[in-house]
Design an enzyme around this catalytic site. Sequence first.
Site, PDB file in Angstrom:
ATOM      1  N   LYS A 291       0.837  -1.205   0.000  1.00 28.30           N
ATOM      2  CA  LYS A 291       0.000   0.000   0.000  1.00 28.30           C
ATOM      3  C   LYS A 291       0.869   1.251   0.000  1.00 28.30           C
ATOM      4  O   LYS A 291       1.810   1.352   0.784  1.00 28.30           O
ATOM      5  CB  LYS A 291      -0.915  -0.003   1.235  1.00 28.30           C
ATOM      6  CG  LYS A 291      -2.014   1.051   1.135  1.00 28.30           C
ATOM      7  CD  LYS A 291      -2.958   0.984   2.311  1.00 28.30           C
ATOM      8  CE  LYS A 291      -2.413   1.695   3.525  1.00 28.30           C
ATOM      9  NZ  LYS A 291      -2.157   3.130   3.332  1.00 28.30           N
TER      10      LYS A 291
ATOM     11  N   ILE B  66     -16.707  14.689  -6.439  1.00 27.18           N
ATOM     12  CA  ILE B  66     -17.750  14.264  -7.373  1.00 27.18           C
ATOM     13  C   ILE B  66     -17.144  13.429  -8.507  1.00 27.18           C
ATOM     14  O   ILE B  66     -15.931  13.512  -8.772  1.00 27.18           O
ATOM     15  CB  ILE B  66     -18.509  15.486  -7.965  1.00 27.18           C
ATOM     16  CG1 ILE B  66     -17.549  16.410  -8.724  1.00 27.18           C
ATOM     17  CG2 ILE B  66     -19.261  16.232  -6.870  1.00 27.18           C
ATOM     18  CD1 ILE B  66     -18.253  17.445  -9.588  1.00 27.18           C
TER      19      ILE B  66
ATOM     20  N   ARG C 117       3.446   1.373  10.525  1.00 28.28           N
ATOM     21  CA  ARG C 117       4.582   1.649  11.391  1.00 28.28           C
ATOM     22  C   ARG C 117       5.047   0.443  12.185  1.00 28.28           C
ATOM     23  O   ARG C 117       6.241   0.349  12.523  1.00 28.28           O
ATOM     24  CB  ARG C 117       4.243   2.835  12.316  1.00 28.28           C
ATOM     25  CG  ARG C 117       4.272   4.160  11.569  1.00 28.28           C
ATOM     26  CD  ARG C 117       3.541   5.262  12.308  1.00 28.28           C
ATOM     27  NE  ARG C 117       2.095   5.102  12.222  1.00 28.28           N
ATOM     28  CZ  ARG C 117       1.213   5.934  12.766  1.00 28.28           C
ATOM     29  NH1 ARG C 117       1.640   6.974  13.459  1.00 28.28           N
ATOM     30  NH2 ARG C 117      -0.084   5.733  12.619  1.00 28.28           N
TER      31      ARG C 117
ATOM     32  N   ARG D 201      -5.514   6.388  -2.095  1.00 26.78           N
ATOM     33  CA  ARG D 201      -5.755   7.785  -2.464  1.00 26.78           C
ATOM     34  C   ARG D 201      -6.954   8.399  -1.723  1.00 26.78           C
ATOM     35  O   ARG D 201      -7.085   9.610  -1.654  1.00 26.78           O
ATOM     36  CB  ARG D 201      -5.951   7.870  -3.988  1.00 26.78           C
ATOM     37  CG  ARG D 201      -6.373   9.201  -4.559  1.00 26.78           C
ATOM     38  CD  ARG D 201      -5.360  10.301  -4.284  1.00 26.78           C
ATOM     39  NE  ARG D 201      -5.759  11.562  -4.879  1.00 26.78           N
ATOM     40  CZ  ARG D 201      -6.719  12.347  -4.408  1.00 26.78           C
ATOM     41  NH1 ARG D 201      -7.396  12.026  -3.328  1.00 26.78           N
ATOM     42  NH2 ARG D 201      -7.007  13.491  -5.025  1.00 26.78           N
ATOM     43  N   LYS D 202      -7.835   7.538  -1.238  1.00 28.22           N
ATOM     44  CA  LYS D 202      -9.050   8.018  -0.536  1.00 28.22           C
ATOM     45  C   LYS D 202      -9.729   9.146  -1.312  1.00 28.22           C
ATOM     46  O   LYS D 202      -9.886  10.268  -0.816  1.00 28.22           O
ATOM     47  CB  LYS D 202      -8.737   8.469   0.884  1.00 28.22           C
ATOM     48  CG  LYS D 202      -8.270   7.343   1.797  1.00 28.22           C
ATOM     49  CD  LYS D 202      -8.202   7.785   3.249  1.00 28.22           C
ATOM     50  CE  LYS D 202      -7.748   6.686   4.183  1.00 28.22           C
ATOM     51  NZ  LYS D 202      -6.332   6.304   4.029  1.00 28.22           N
ATOM     52  N   PHE D 203     -10.154   8.841  -2.536  1.00 29.85           N
ATOM     53  CA  PHE D 203     -10.880   9.825  -3.338  1.00 29.85           C
ATOM     54  C   PHE D 203     -12.126  10.257  -2.577  1.00 29.85           C
ATOM     55  O   PHE D 203     -12.729   9.455  -1.854  1.00 29.85           O
ATOM     56  CB  PHE D 203     -11.283   9.210  -4.684  1.00 29.85           C
ATOM     57  CG  PHE D 203     -10.116   8.919  -5.586  1.00 29.85           C
ATOM     58  CD1 PHE D 203      -9.518   9.937  -6.311  1.00 29.85           C
ATOM     59  CD2 PHE D 203      -9.608   7.631  -5.690  1.00 29.85           C
ATOM     60  CE1 PHE D 203      -8.434   9.678  -7.144  1.00 29.85           C
ATOM     61  CE2 PHE D 203      -8.522   7.367  -6.519  1.00 29.85           C
ATOM     62  CZ  PHE D 203      -7.944   8.392  -7.242  1.00 29.85           C
TER      63      PHE D 203
ATOM     64  N   THR E 255     -14.717  14.926 -11.142  1.00 34.13           N
ATOM     65  CA  THR E 255     -13.408  15.344 -10.627  1.00 34.13           C
ATOM     66  C   THR E 255     -12.510  14.136 -10.339  1.00 34.13           C
ATOM     67  O   THR E 255     -11.335  14.121 -10.718  1.00 34.13           O
ATOM     68  CB  THR E 255     -13.585  16.201  -9.352  1.00 34.13           C
ATOM     69  OG1 THR E 255     -14.404  17.320  -9.688  1.00 34.13           O
ATOM     70  CG2 THR E 255     -12.265  16.673  -8.802  1.00 34.13           C
TER      71      THR E 255
ATOM     72  N   TYR F  18      -5.162   0.577  17.417  1.00 37.47           N
ATOM     73  CA  TYR F  18      -4.638  -0.699  16.930  1.00 37.47           C
ATOM     74  C   TYR F  18      -5.307  -1.894  17.601  1.00 37.47           C
ATOM     75  O   TYR F  18      -5.556  -1.891  18.807  1.00 37.47           O
ATOM     76  CB  TYR F  18      -3.135  -0.784  17.176  1.00 37.47           C
ATOM     77  CG  TYR F  18      -2.322   0.207  16.362  1.00 37.47           C
ATOM     78  CD1 TYR F  18      -2.237   0.091  14.976  1.00 37.47           C
ATOM     79  CD2 TYR F  18      -1.646   1.252  16.981  1.00 37.47           C
ATOM     80  CE1 TYR F  18      -1.491   1.005  14.232  1.00 37.47           C
ATOM     81  CE2 TYR F  18      -0.900   2.165  16.243  1.00 37.47           C
ATOM     82  CZ  TYR F  18      -0.834   2.030  14.868  1.00 37.47           C
ATOM     83  OH  TYR F  18      -0.103   2.930  14.129  1.00 37.47           O
TER      84      TYR F  18
HETATM   85  O1  6AU Z   1      -0.205   1.024  10.747  1.00 37.67           O
HETATM   86  P1  6AU Z   1      -0.150   2.535  10.606  1.00 37.67           P
HETATM   87  O2  6AU Z   1      -1.012   3.225  11.624  1.00 37.67           O
HETATM   88  O3  6AU Z   1       1.236   3.075  10.553  1.00 37.67           O
HETATM   89  O4  6AU Z   1      -0.747   2.863   9.148  1.00 37.67           O
HETATM   90  C1  6AU Z   1      -2.059   2.609   8.786  1.00 37.67           C
HETATM   91  C2  6AU Z   1      -2.264   2.910   7.320  1.00 37.67           C
HETATM   92  C3  6AU Z   1      -2.043   4.372   6.922  1.00 37.67           C
HETATM   93  C4  6AU Z   1      -3.432   4.972   6.847  1.00 37.67           C
HETATM   94  O5  6AU Z   1      -3.529   5.981   5.871  1.00 37.67           O
HETATM   95  C5  6AU Z   1      -4.291   3.769   6.462  1.00 37.67           C
HETATM   96  O6  6AU Z   1      -3.621   2.603   6.955  1.00 37.67           O
HETATM   97  N1  6AU Z   1      -5.669   3.768   7.010  1.00 37.67           N
HETATM   98  C6  6AU Z   1      -6.786   3.591   6.158  1.00 37.67           C
HETATM   99  C7  6AU Z   1      -6.724   3.102   4.797  1.00 37.67           C
HETATM  100  C8  6AU Z   1      -5.880   2.012   4.422  1.00 37.67           C
HETATM  101  O7  6AU Z   1      -7.518   3.484   3.955  1.00 37.67           O
HETATM  102  C9  6AU Z   1      -8.071   3.787   6.657  1.00 37.67           C
HETATM  103  C10 6AU Z   1      -8.269   3.931   8.049  1.00 37.67           C
HETATM  104  O8  6AU Z   1      -9.381   3.966   8.529  1.00 37.67           O
HETATM  105  N2  6AU Z   1      -7.164   3.987   8.857  1.00 37.67           N
HETATM  106  C11 6AU Z   1      -5.888   3.895   8.378  1.00 37.67           C
HETATM  107  O9  6AU Z   1      -4.943   3.939   9.176  1.00 37.67           O
HETATM  108  O10 6AU Z   1      -1.440   4.380   5.640  1.00 37.67           O
END
Ligand code: 6AU
Length: 262
Positions: free
Chosen positions: A60, A97, A232, A92-94, A100, A213
């Site tokens: 990702k 609309i 992380r 990308r979390k679009f 766009t 987490y």
């Molecule tokens: O394990 P982390 O906390 O370091 O990273 C979590 C990853 C980050 C966030 O942008 C993403 O997951 N994320 C997403 C996604 C994947 O869409 C949605 C969400 O609700 N929470 C979240 O952490 O890259």
Amino acid sequence: MNTFKTYGERAKAHSNACARSLLELMERKHTNLSVAVDVTKKAELLSIADAVGPYVCVLKTHIDIVDDFDQDLVHQLEQLAKKHDFLIFEDRKFADIGNTVKHQYGNGIYKIASWSHITNAHTVPGEGIIQGLKDVGLPLGRGLLLLAEMSSKGALTKGDYTTESVAMARRHQDFVFGFIAQQQMNQTDDEDFLVLTPGVGLDIKGDGMGQQYRTPREVIVDSGCDVIIVGRGIYGNPDQVQEQSARYRDAGWAAYLERCQQ
Ligand code: 6AU
């Protein structure tokens, strides 16, 4: 629903091409781990992608945080995806609309649709966002995940919002193959949306900025999700990227095997 089926069995029965590729990949590689590589330098992103590659089904990215982005980065990521057999998911979390997001997905500097097998979208603008992304992504064989629930504290993605998001997915099953969510979303035996779940960690419960987490077991066994997304927890200590990848891959796969036996 689908709690007792293996990834391989689900792949055979699935009507969505992207879901099929992912489920087949998980089965042959024995991994339900996705690594979120949220780093800001091209060289670091590529080096982590190469190190975690053998352990993941999905890599990702947040491509817009890379300071020195260039087309060669995308080219090299595609090479690594082939070398290690993983799919690329540009997170990308679009959220705009349809008209766009169509351009944001297909054009601009990043041209996400040209290299990312999977992307995701918020449902806040309504169903037009799916149609816009589908116009660009479906002809390329891409797949979309809807953000039905977020992992962060106080997220507004709950109740009717989540229910409506699932209803939107049901009307676009050729392109939408699953959700970013915290629990399984299927309601009947015929339905098989995949759930990819962020907010996964074995050592800590939060990050001081709202992230929450849970363990791979809580996510896969207790909540019936399919893929764990770990950021992380894996790249946080640069000296231990491979050890942590193996640790999370093993924890995720053990949880999946436990779920299959229930
Ligand atoms: O394990 P982390 O906390 O370091 O990273 C979590 C990853 C980050 C966030 O942008 C993403 O997951 N994320 C997403 C996604 C994947 O869409 C949605 C969400 O609700 N929470 C979240 O952490 O890259």
